[in-house]
Design a protein around this motif. Sequence first.
Motif, PDB file in Angstrom:
ATOM      1  N   ASP A  88       0.864  -1.184   0.000  1.00 32.90           N
ATOM      2  CA  ASP A  88       0.000   0.000   0.000  1.00 32.90           C
ATOM      3  C   ASP A  88       0.898   1.231   0.000  1.00 32.90           C
ATOM      4  OD1 ASP A  88      -1.794   2.038   0.358  1.00 32.90           O
ATOM      5  OD2 ASP A  88      -2.932   1.047   1.955  1.00 32.90           O
ATOM      6  N   ARG A  89       1.058   1.825  -1.168  1.00 27.76           N
ATOM      7  CA  ARG A  89       1.998   2.939  -1.317  1.00 27.76           C
ATOM      8  C   ARG A  89       1.571   4.179  -0.542  1.00 27.76           C
ATOM      9  NH1 ARG A  89       6.754   1.607  -2.677  1.00 27.76           N
ATOM     10  NH2 ARG A  89       7.108   3.701  -3.504  1.00 27.76           N
ATOM     11  N   ARG A  90       0.354   4.177  -0.025  1.00 27.93           N
ATOM     12  CA  ARG A  90      -0.088   5.318   0.784  1.00 27.93           C
ATOM     13  C   ARG A  90       0.493   5.287   2.186  1.00 27.93           C
ATOM     14  NH1 ARG A  90      -6.337   4.211   0.287  1.00 27.93           N
ATOM     15  NH2 ARG A  90      -5.445   2.159   0.745  1.00 27.93           N
ATOM     16  N   VAL A  91       0.935   4.100   2.629  1.00 26.34           N
ATOM     17  CA  VAL A  91       1.415   3.925   3.998  1.00 26.34           C
ATOM     18  C   VAL A  91       2.902   4.267   4.083  1.00 26.34           C
ATOM     19  CG1 VAL A  91       1.761   2.290   5.891  1.00 26.34           C
ATOM     20  CG2 VAL A  91      -0.301   2.153   4.456  1.00 26.34           C
ATOM     21  N   VAL A  92       3.250   5.184   4.975  1.00 26.63           N
ATOM     22  CA  VAL A  92       4.641   5.577   5.192  1.00 26.63           C
ATOM     23  C   VAL A  92       5.114   4.994   6.519  1.00 26.63           C
ATOM     24  CG1 VAL A  92       6.239   7.496   5.515  1.00 26.63           C
ATOM     25  CG2 VAL A  92       4.354   7.701   3.885  1.00 26.63           C
ATOM     26  N   LYS A  93       6.266   4.341   6.479  1.00 30.33           N
ATOM     27  CA  LYS A  93       6.864   3.811   7.702  1.00 30.33           C
ATOM     28  C   LYS A  93       8.263   4.369   7.887  1.00 30.33           C
ATOM     29  CE  LYS A  93       4.240  -0.336   8.635  1.00 30.33           C
ATOM     30  NZ  LYS A  93       4.335  -1.687   9.226  1.00 30.33           N
ATOM     31  N   ILE A  94       8.790   4.184   9.072  1.00 29.09           N
ATOM     32  CA  ILE A  94      10.134   4.684   9.374  1.00 29.09           C
ATOM     33  C   ILE A  94      10.964   3.571   9.987  1.00 29.09           C
ATOM     34  CG2 ILE A  94       9.539   7.121   9.627  1.00 29.09           C
ATOM     35  CD1 ILE A  94       9.247   6.692  12.612  1.00 29.09           C
ATOM     36  N   ARG A  95      12.265   3.669   9.774  1.00 26.20           N
ATOM     37  CA  ARG A  95      13.205   2.717  10.377  1.00 26.20           C
ATOM     38  C   ARG A  95      14.555   3.406  10.507  1.00 26.20           C
ATOM     39  NH1 ARG A  95      12.828  -1.029   5.081  1.00 26.20           N
ATOM     40  NH2 ARG A  95      13.929   0.345   3.606  1.00 26.20           N
ATOM     41  N   LEU A  96      15.417   2.814  11.306  1.00 27.55           N
ATOM     42  CA  LEU A  96      16.741   3.374  11.501  1.00 27.55           C
ATOM     43  C   LEU A  96      17.634   3.049  10.315  1.00 27.55           C
ATOM     44  CD1 LEU A  96      17.476   2.545  15.258  1.00 27.55           C
ATOM     45  CD2 LEU A  96      16.300   4.522  14.285  1.00 27.55           C
ATOM     46  N   THR A  97      18.483   3.980   9.964  1.00 27.16           N
ATOM     47  CA  THR A  97      19.538   3.697   9.001  1.00 27.16           C
ATOM     48  C   THR A  97      20.655   2.943   9.737  1.00 27.16           C
ATOM     49  OG1 THR A  97      20.676   5.756   9.510  1.00 27.16           O
ATOM     50  CG2 THR A  97      19.017   5.822   7.754  1.00 27.16           C
ATOM     51  N   ASP A  98      21.678   2.562   9.010  1.00 24.67           N
ATOM     52  CA  ASP A  98      22.813   1.902   9.667  1.00 24.67           C
ATOM     53  C   ASP A  98      23.434   2.817  10.717  1.00 24.67           C
ATOM     54  OD1 ASP A  98      22.435  -0.323   8.105  1.00 24.67           O
ATOM     55  OD2 ASP A  98      24.028   0.161   6.665  1.00 24.67           O
ATOM     56  N   SER A  99      23.505   4.112  10.420  1.00 26.23           N
ATOM     57  CA  SER A  99      24.061   5.064  11.392  1.00 26.23           C
ATOM     58  C   SER A  99      23.164   5.172  12.617  1.00 26.23           C
ATOM     59  CB  SER A  99      24.216   6.448  10.744  1.00 26.23           C
ATOM     60  OG  SER A  99      25.151   6.400   9.691  1.00 26.23           O
ATOM     61  N   GLY A 100      21.847   5.169  12.387  1.00 23.30           N
ATOM     62  CA  GLY A 100      20.916   5.225  13.514  1.00 23.30           C
ATOM     63  C   GLY A 100      20.996   3.983  14.371  1.00 23.30           C
ATOM     64  N   ALA A 101      21.090   2.809  13.729  1.00 22.01           N
ATOM     65  CA  ALA A 101      21.192   1.560  14.478  1.00 22.01           C
ATOM     66  C   ALA A 101      22.484   1.509  15.284  1.00 22.01           C
ATOM     67  CB  ALA A 101      21.128   0.378  13.510  1.00 22.01           C
ATOM     68  N   ALA A 102      23.569   2.019  14.691  1.00 26.11           N
ATOM     69  CA  ALA A 102      24.850   2.029  15.405  1.00 26.11           C
ATOM     70  C   ALA A 102      24.788   2.950  16.625  1.00 26.11           C
ATOM     71  CB  ALA A 102      25.962   2.478  14.460  1.00 26.11           C
ATOM     72  N   ALA A 103      24.159   4.117  16.449  1.00 22.45           N
ATOM     73  CA  ALA A 103      24.035   5.052  17.572  1.00 22.45           C
ATOM     74  C   ALA A 103      23.185   4.475  18.691  1.00 22.45           C
ATOM     75  CB  ALA A 103      23.439   6.372  17.079  1.00 22.45           C
ATOM     76  N   LEU A 104      22.073   3.828  18.329  1.00 24.70           N
ATOM     77  CA  LEU A 104      21.196   3.254  19.350  1.00 24.70           C
ATOM     78  C   LEU A 104      21.860   2.064  20.034  1.00 24.70           C
ATOM     79  CD1 LEU A 104      18.502   3.317  20.771  1.00 24.70           C
ATOM     80  CD2 LEU A 104      17.540   1.917  18.938  1.00 24.70           C
ATOM     81  N   THR A 105      22.576   1.247  19.275  1.00 25.48           N
ATOM     82  CA  THR A 105      23.287   0.111  19.874  1.00 25.48           C
ATOM     83  C   THR A 105      24.308   0.600  20.891  1.00 25.48           C
ATOM     84  OG1 THR A 105      23.000  -1.234  17.879  1.00 25.48           O
ATOM     85  CG2 THR A 105      24.765  -1.870  19.380  1.00 25.48           C
ATOM     86  N   GLU A 106      25.027   1.655  20.539  1.00 24.29           N
ATOM     87  CA  GLU A 106      26.012   2.205  21.471  1.00 24.29           C
ATOM     88  C   GLU A 106      25.322   2.785  22.709  1.00 24.29           C
ATOM     89  OE1 GLU A 106      29.289   2.921  23.399  1.00 24.29           O
ATOM     90  OE2 GLU A 106      29.177   1.812  21.494  1.00 24.29           O
ATOM     91  N   HIS A 107      24.149   3.382  22.516  1.00 28.54           N
ATOM     92  CA  HIS A 107      23.361   3.898  23.640  1.00 28.54           C
ATOM     93  C   HIS A 107      22.988   2.764  24.594  1.00 28.54           C
ATOM     94  CE1 HIS A 107      20.125   5.871  25.857  1.00 28.54           C
ATOM     95  NE2 HIS A 107      19.263   4.965  25.419  1.00 28.54           N
ATOM     96  N   HIS A 108      22.536   1.642  24.044  1.00 23.02           N
ATOM     97  CA  HIS A 108      22.190   0.496  24.880  1.00 23.02           C
ATOM     98  C   HIS A 108      23.412  -0.061  25.598  1.00 23.02           C
ATOM     99  CE1 HIS A 108      18.353  -0.393  22.300  1.00 23.02           C
ATOM    100  NE2 HIS A 108      18.197   0.628  23.116  1.00 23.02           N
ATOM    101  N   ARG A 109      24.536  -0.100  24.905  1.00 28.09           N
ATOM    102  CA  ARG A 109      25.769  -0.603  25.528  1.00 28.09           C
ATOM    103  C   ARG A 109      26.209   0.291  26.673  1.00 28.09           C
ATOM    104  NH1 ARG A 109      28.967  -1.891  19.886  1.00 28.09           N
ATOM    105  NH2 ARG A 109      28.056  -3.960  19.506  1.00 28.09           N
ATOM    106  N   PHE A 110      26.101   1.599  26.462  1.00 31.20           N
ATOM    107  CA  PHE A 110      26.471   2.537  27.526  1.00 31.20           C
ATOM    108  C   PHE A 110      25.585   2.335  28.746  1.00 31.20           C
ATOM    109  CE2 PHE A 110      25.424   6.446  29.759  1.00 31.20           C
ATOM    110  CZ  PHE A 110      26.676   6.869  30.185  1.00 31.20           C
ATOM    111  N   ARG A 111      24.285   2.244  28.501  1.00 32.00           N
ATOM    112  CA  ARG A 111      23.350   2.073  29.610  1.00 32.00           C
ATOM    113  C   ARG A 111      23.629   0.783  30.368  1.00 32.00           C
ATOM    114  NH1 ARG A 111      17.324   2.655  27.733  1.00 32.00           N
ATOM    115  NH2 ARG A 111      17.860   0.721  26.683  1.00 32.00           N
ATOM    116  N   SER A 112      23.883  -0.299  29.616  1.00 32.92           N
ATOM    117  CA  SER A 112      24.169  -1.584  30.247  1.00 32.92           C
ATOM    118  C   SER A 112      25.475  -1.518  31.032  1.00 32.92           C
ATOM    119  CB  SER A 112      24.246  -2.671  29.176  1.00 32.92           C
ATOM    120  OG  SER A 112      24.596  -3.916  29.746  1.00 32.92           O
ATOM    121  N   ARG A 113      26.483  -0.881  30.442  1.00 28.00           N
ATOM    122  CA  ARG A 113      27.789  -0.825  31.100  1.00 28.00           C
ATOM    123  C   ARG A 113      27.733  -0.038  32.406  1.00 28.00           C
ATOM    124  NH1 ARG A 113      30.208   1.264  27.237  1.00 28.00           N
ATOM    125  NH2 ARG A 113      30.413   3.435  27.916  1.00 28.00           N
ATOM    126  N   ILE A 114      27.081   1.111  32.371  1.00 25.71           N
ATOM    127  CA  ILE A 114      27.061   1.948  33.570  1.00 25.71           C
ATOM    128  C   ILE A 114      26.251   1.290  34.692  1.00 25.71           C
ATOM    129  CG2 ILE A 114      25.017   3.364  33.029  1.00 25.71           C
ATOM    130  CD1 ILE A 114      26.670   5.789  34.015  1.00 25.71           C
TER     131      ILE A 114
END
Length: 490
Positions: A88-114
Amino acid sequence: MDKIDKVSEIFSDMVNMAMKIEDRTRKATSAGDLSVAEMRTLDAVGLRESKSMSQVAQYLNVSMGTLTTSISRLVKKGYVERFRIPEDRRVVKIRLTDSGAAALTEHHRFRSRILREAVAEMDAEEVDTFITGMKNISQFIAMSQYRPLRDRSDYALRPISLAGLRLPVPLVQGGMGIGVSLGGLAGAVAARGGLGLVSAVEPGYREPDFRSDPLAANTRALSREIRKALQLRDAQTDPARRGLVGVNVTASRAHYRELVLTAIRAGAQVIVSGGGLPMTLPAICGEADVAMIPIVSSARAARLIKRNWKKKHDAVPAALIFESSRAGGYLGYKESQLRSARDDFYRNLLEIREEAGDLPMIVGGGIMRREDAARAYAYGADGIQMGTSFITTEECDASPGYKAAYLNLGENDVTIIRNPQGMPCRVIRNRFVKDLQADPSRRLSQEEEREALIRGLHGDLETGLFFCGSMAYRMKHARTVAQVFSEFGA
C-alpha cells in the motif's frame, strides 16, 4: 527530609548524572550531533521492525506534528529513513539507518555498562531487592496514569454468568497446547468451580495415526479429553460448586470448523477462540447451547467482533478475554507493538472494559499472584485467566520432565521468538531457542514447531519448545490445582 523525598532526590540525581555522562560520551563519537530527546526517539523507533509514525508517537506520547518535526530532523542527519510499503503505497513507515542503528546500539551498551558497574559493588541479595523495588515503582507509575474503577482491597472472585451458564469461580485455565491442557487439568479446574479448557491444538499427538491422519487423531482425542474433563467435573458432589468445561480453539489453524463441531458434540459448554478474530464462530456453533468467548488484545478487536457477530449472526459473546502482551505462547501483537502494549496495559484494560459493557471481562497474561489479580480487578476484570500457573500442578497433563523445565527459571530464561506466522511467541530459552535466535531470518515451519513442542512434552529440555508467560520465573514449587485456587482466594 523523609524517606520518600530522599528517594526522589536520589532518583533525580541519578538520572541527571547518567544523562550528562552519556551526552558527554556521545559527543566524542560520530553520533555527537544527537540530543537526548533525539536519542529517545531513536529508541522508540527501535532496532528491529519498521514502525508507523502513529506507533512511535503513541509510545513517546507526543502529537503527530511534534514527531514529524523530530523525524524530519533525524532523516536530515542520516539516522532515520522514511519509506512506503509495496502492499500500500499510501502507507509511510520509518526505520533506523545503519548510522541510527549504530548510535542506538552504542546507547544500549552505555546504559548496560554503567548499570553493571553501578551494581558491581552490591551483593546478590541487594541487587534482587533493588530490582524488586524498581519494578514496584514502575508498576505503580503505570497504574497511576489511569483511575481505577474499583478499590483493589475489595478484590474477590465472585460468580459470573456466561450466556446463562453459572461459573462459580471466575478462574479460567488457559488452553495450552500441545498436550498440556487436556482432560485431567481441565476437569480438575472445573471440579473446583473454574473454567477448565482443553486445548484443541494437536490433542491427538499420541494417537497412532497422528501423522498419517492428523484430523481424525485430533478429533478423536479431543472428544475423549472433553468427556474425561466432564467426568472429573461431575465428581464434584455439590452441583452448585461445579464449574464449566470448554475448549480453546485457535481461529487461524486448519480444520477450525471441524474442531469446534467436535467439541460441541462431545459436550463442551464453552468455546474460547483467539489466534485471530473468530468471526465465523457463531455460524459454526449455530443453535448449539454453548457459550462463545473471543480472545482479544484491544478494544478495537473487541468492537469488530461484537459488530460482526451482531450484524451477520445476531449473536453476542458470552464474555471477552483480554490476553495482554505478558501472556505465554502466541501473542496477539506484532513485535514492534510489545513495548507499547506493556506500557499501556491499564489503558487497554479500561478501554476493553468499556467496550465489554455488561459482558464479563476476563483478563490474562502475566498473572501469577493474588496481587496481580487484584490489580486487574481494580481496573475492571470480572475474572482471571492463567496458563503458566497451572503447568506445574499435579493435575496438569504434561509429563514430569516437561514440568521440570518451568521450575527455578531465571528472569533471563524467558524470551521471544517468532511463530510460523511471523508473530511474537513467548518461550523458555534453551539450546533450541538460542539456535533459532542466532539466525534472525529463520522462521519455524508449523511442522518444526509441532515436533519441538512434542519433544518438550517428552521432557527434552534442550531441543524441546516450551511456551510460557512473562512471569514464569516466579514459579519455584510444584502445586495442586486446589492450592492455585486457594492462593487466588477461591
